[in-house]
Design a protein around this motif. Structure first.
Motif, short mmCIF file in Angstrom:
data_model
loop_
_atom_site.label_atom_id
_atom_site.label_comp_id
_atom_site.label_asym_id
_atom_site.label_seq_id
_atom_site.Cartn_x
_atom_site.Cartn_y
_atom_site.Cartn_z
N SER A 209 0.80 -1.22 0.00
CA SER A 209 0.00 0.00 0.00
C SER A 209 0.84 1.27 0.00
CB SER A 209 -0.94 0.02 1.21
OG SER A 209 -0.21 0.21 2.42
N GLU A 210 2.09 1.21 0.44
CA GLU A 210 2.89 2.43 0.55
C GLU A 210 3.83 2.63 -0.64
OE1 GLU A 210 1.79 4.38 3.22
OE2 GLU A 210 0.46 2.65 2.88
N ILE A 211 3.76 1.74 -1.64
CA ILE A 211 4.59 1.88 -2.84
C ILE A 211 3.67 2.36 -3.96
CG2 ILE A 211 6.24 0.78 -4.38
CD1 ILE A 211 7.06 0.77 -1.43
N TYR A 212 3.65 3.67 -4.19
CA TYR A 212 2.80 4.24 -5.22
C TYR A 212 3.46 5.51 -5.75
CZ TYR A 212 1.28 7.12 -1.24
OH TYR A 212 1.25 7.95 -0.14
N HIS A 213 2.96 6.00 -6.87
CA HIS A 213 3.52 7.20 -7.48
C HIS A 213 3.35 8.37 -6.50
CE1 HIS A 213 4.30 10.45 -10.26
NE2 HIS A 213 4.66 9.59 -11.19
N PRO A 214 4.42 9.09 -6.20
CA PRO A 214 4.33 10.13 -5.17
C PRO A 214 3.31 11.22 -5.44
CG PRO A 214 6.62 9.64 -5.70
CD PRO A 214 5.79 8.93 -6.71
N GLU A 215 2.91 11.38 -6.71
CA GLU A 215 2.03 12.51 -7.05
C GLU A 215 0.58 12.10 -7.25
OE1 GLU A 215 3.96 14.22 -10.40
OE2 GLU A 215 5.75 14.79 -9.27
N VAL A 216 0.22 10.87 -6.87
CA VAL A 216 -1.17 10.44 -6.97
C VAL A 216 -1.72 10.16 -5.58
CG1 VAL A 216 -0.74 9.45 -9.25
CG2 VAL A 216 -0.64 7.98 -7.23
N GLU A 217 -3.03 9.99 -5.50
CA GLU A 217 -3.66 9.67 -4.23
C GLU A 217 -3.18 8.31 -3.73
OE1 GLU A 217 -5.96 11.24 -2.15
OE2 GLU A 217 -5.35 13.00 -3.29
N PRO A 218 -2.91 8.16 -2.44
CA PRO A 218 -2.52 6.85 -1.91
C PRO A 218 -3.62 5.81 -2.16
CG PRO A 218 -2.13 8.58 -0.29
CD PRO A 218 -2.92 9.20 -1.40
N PRO A 219 -3.26 4.56 -2.34
CA PRO A 219 -4.27 3.52 -2.53
C PRO A 219 -5.25 3.46 -1.36
CG PRO A 219 -2.09 2.67 -3.08
CD PRO A 219 -1.89 4.02 -2.47
N LEU A 220 -6.50 3.24 -1.69
CA LEU A 220 -7.55 3.10 -0.68
C LEU A 220 -7.36 1.78 0.05
CD1 LEU A 220 -10.34 4.16 0.44
CD2 LEU A 220 -11.39 2.74 -1.34
N GLY A 221 -7.43 1.81 1.39
CA GLY A 221 -7.37 0.60 2.18
C GLY A 221 -8.75 0.14 2.60
N MET A 222 -8.87 -1.13 3.02
CA MET A 222 -10.19 -1.65 3.35
C MET A 222 -10.76 -1.00 4.61
SD MET A 222 -11.69 -5.53 3.49
CE MET A 222 -10.71 -6.10 4.88
N LEU A 223 -9.93 -0.73 5.62
CA LEU A 223 -10.46 -0.07 6.81
C LEU A 223 -10.95 1.34 6.48
CD1 LEU A 223 -8.06 -1.09 9.72
CD2 LEU A 223 -10.06 -2.28 8.80
N GLU A 224 -10.23 2.01 5.59
CA GLU A 224 -10.68 3.33 5.15
C GLU A 224 -12.01 3.22 4.42
OE1 GLU A 224 -8.95 7.19 2.68
OE2 GLU A 224 -7.87 5.29 2.63
N ALA A 225 -12.15 2.20 3.58
CA ALA A 225 -13.42 1.98 2.90
C ALA A 225 -14.53 1.72 3.90
CB ALA A 225 -13.29 0.81 1.92
N CYS A 226 -14.24 0.93 4.93
CA CYS A 226 -15.24 0.67 5.97
C CYS A 226 -15.70 1.96 6.63
CB CYS A 226 -14.67 -0.28 7.01
SG CYS A 226 -14.53 -2.01 6.49
N ARG A 227 -14.76 2.83 6.98
CA ARG A 227 -15.11 4.09 7.61
C ARG A 227 -16.01 4.92 6.70
NH1 ARG A 227 -15.86 6.41 11.53
NH2 ARG A 227 -14.65 8.29 11.26
N ARG A 228 -15.68 4.96 5.41
CA ARG A 228 -16.48 5.75 4.47
C ARG A 228 -17.83 5.12 4.22
NH1 ARG A 228 -12.12 7.03 -0.21
NH2 ARG A 228 -14.00 7.84 -1.26
N LEU A 229 -17.97 3.83 4.52
CA LEU A 229 -19.24 3.13 4.35
C LEU A 229 -19.97 2.93 5.68
CD1 LEU A 229 -18.01 0.45 1.78
CD2 LEU A 229 -19.46 2.44 1.29
#
Length: 403
Positions: A209-229
């Motif tokens: 989850s922490e290896i992504y292009h520095p200039e894009v939004e970080p990948p969504l995690g499942m706990l974050e999805a749970c909070r938003r749902l």
């Protein structure tokens, strides 16, 4: 002997060694793109803490881990995944692990019923621990081909209701290994609705989850999805994270699982008997790692630079694209993937992993066939050299008509 051991497939790297038998690669330096073992330097501050806390080897560690470690992890996860203060209890919703591999395997042993008709649903391609964990827990793996989103996300809509009724556990991997695909909020919503309807648990492997292009939004995690749902209790959901990829510490064997408190209470009871408590000096070093983001940002920049350097070299010769996240390339090959990997090693002393070693035939399709996985974990200079050799190999084969 446990007869279930006979059901386990050889590990991908064992297959690769067998594939290379009888080859004679040139004497130029070997470059390995086959295994996802980070080669960037480990953070000096973490190594300092590890050295300074070695006296703690005189103490037995607690299975639940140090309160300071659980608090550091909860603080990191809350900040990284926008969970909101107080919405991840470090006492009941979080446990330290000796890396995600150990946790992903042992979680299945604790959660599954062992009844003959139980199923574990997994993406295909997949991390082979998912399959082995299911088999040794007495369940059968059911593979869902990753055909959505251009061949990146598992197509859970293709799974029959009768199969979901037998499912006890679903493994997710987002960002994906090997394709780097990232699940979105609607993907999680649909899967959570299935979990509620059919009564299964979701184990999300988020070690990339922490290896992504520095200039894009970080990948969504499942706990974050749970909070938003509005699933603040993370019911039926657990996530697995590690310092191996995030912090270049694969040998520290340090990670965590977080989520549903009821699942983790059962898992803690299992782990108390399993005897897998993290050494205290590893816990102290982990606290330092989770509390620092500077080295993680530098890590992302290093991977970005490697993708920027390698892709222009490979693109004229391979069907290849930058992943959404992670450090793998997952190109299509101009010939059979095993033939490609063996010939590349024999002629250029570069190792890549045949895609079929990371997948199984499901619905008459093996989604890894005619692909290879390339891990951009070596230095930028080595990755560029490997890309140049691969391009040279394909060009030579094209010219002599062997492609």
């Amino acid at each position: 002997m446990n007869p279930k051991l006979d059901d386990l497939h050889p590990y991908p790297f064992q297959k690769l060694a067998q594939l290379f038998e009888g080859t004679q690669p040139p004497e130029q330096a070997h470059i390995a793109l086959s295994i996802g073992e980070p080669k960037h330097p480990a953070p000096a501050s973490v190594l300092d803490t590890l050295r300074d806390s070695l006296a703690d080897v005189a103490r037995y560690p607690a299975t639940k881990g140090l309160p300071e470690l659980r608090e550091a992890i909860a603080t990191w996860a809350t900040r990284r995944f926008n969970l909101g203060t107080g919405n991840l209890d470090p006492d009941t919703q979080l446990l330290p692990l000796n890396g995600t591999r150990e946790g992903l395997f042992s979680f299945a042993q604790a959660m599954l019923s062992g009844t003959p008709d139980s199923l574990v649903v997994s993406p295909n391609p997949f991390y082979q621990i998912y399959e082995g964990a299911a088999l040794l827990a007495g369940a059968q793996p059911y593979f869902v081909n990753s055909t959505r989103n251009g061949g990146g996300l598992p197509d859970f809509s293709s799974v029959p209701a009768a199969t979901w009724d037998r499912c006890e556990l679903v493994y997710l991997c987002s960002p994906g290994n090997p394709n780097g695909a990232v699940m979105g909020l609607e993907d999680y919503r649909q899967l959570l609705e299935l979990a509620d309807r059919h009564d299964f648990v979701i184990a999300a492997d988020e070690c990339y989850s922490e290896i992504y292009h520095p200039e894009v939004e970080p990948p969504l995690g499942m706990l974050e999805a749970c909070r938003r749902l509005d699933r603040d209790d993370y019911r039926r959901c657990v996530v697995f994270h590690s310092l191996s990829k995030r912090s270049n510490l694969p040998g520290l064997r340090s990670g965590f699982v977080a989520g549903d408190a009821d699942c983790l209470a059962r898992f803690l009871r299992y782990r108390t008997y399993h005897g897998c408590a993290m050494p205290i000096h590893h816990q102290q070093a982990s606290i330092t790692a989770w509390n620092d983001e500077a080295h993680v940002q530098a890590n992302r920049e290093a991977y970005r630079a490697k993708f920027d350097a390698v892709l222009p070299i490979l693109a004229p010769w391979l069907d290849v694209a930058r992943p959404e996240a992670g450090f793998y390339l997952w190109p299509r090959t101009p010939m059979d993937d095993e033939t490609f990997a063996r010939a590349l090693y024999n002629e250029e002393n570069v190792t890549v992993l045949p895609g079929r070693y990371l997948s199984r035939t499901s619905d008459g399709v093996n989604p890894g066939e005619n692909r290879v996985r390339m891990a951009l974990v070596a230095s930028q200079e080595e990755c560029v050299e490997a890309a140049q050799r691969i391009a040279r190999f394909i060009e030579r084969r094209t010219q002599n008509g062997s492609i």
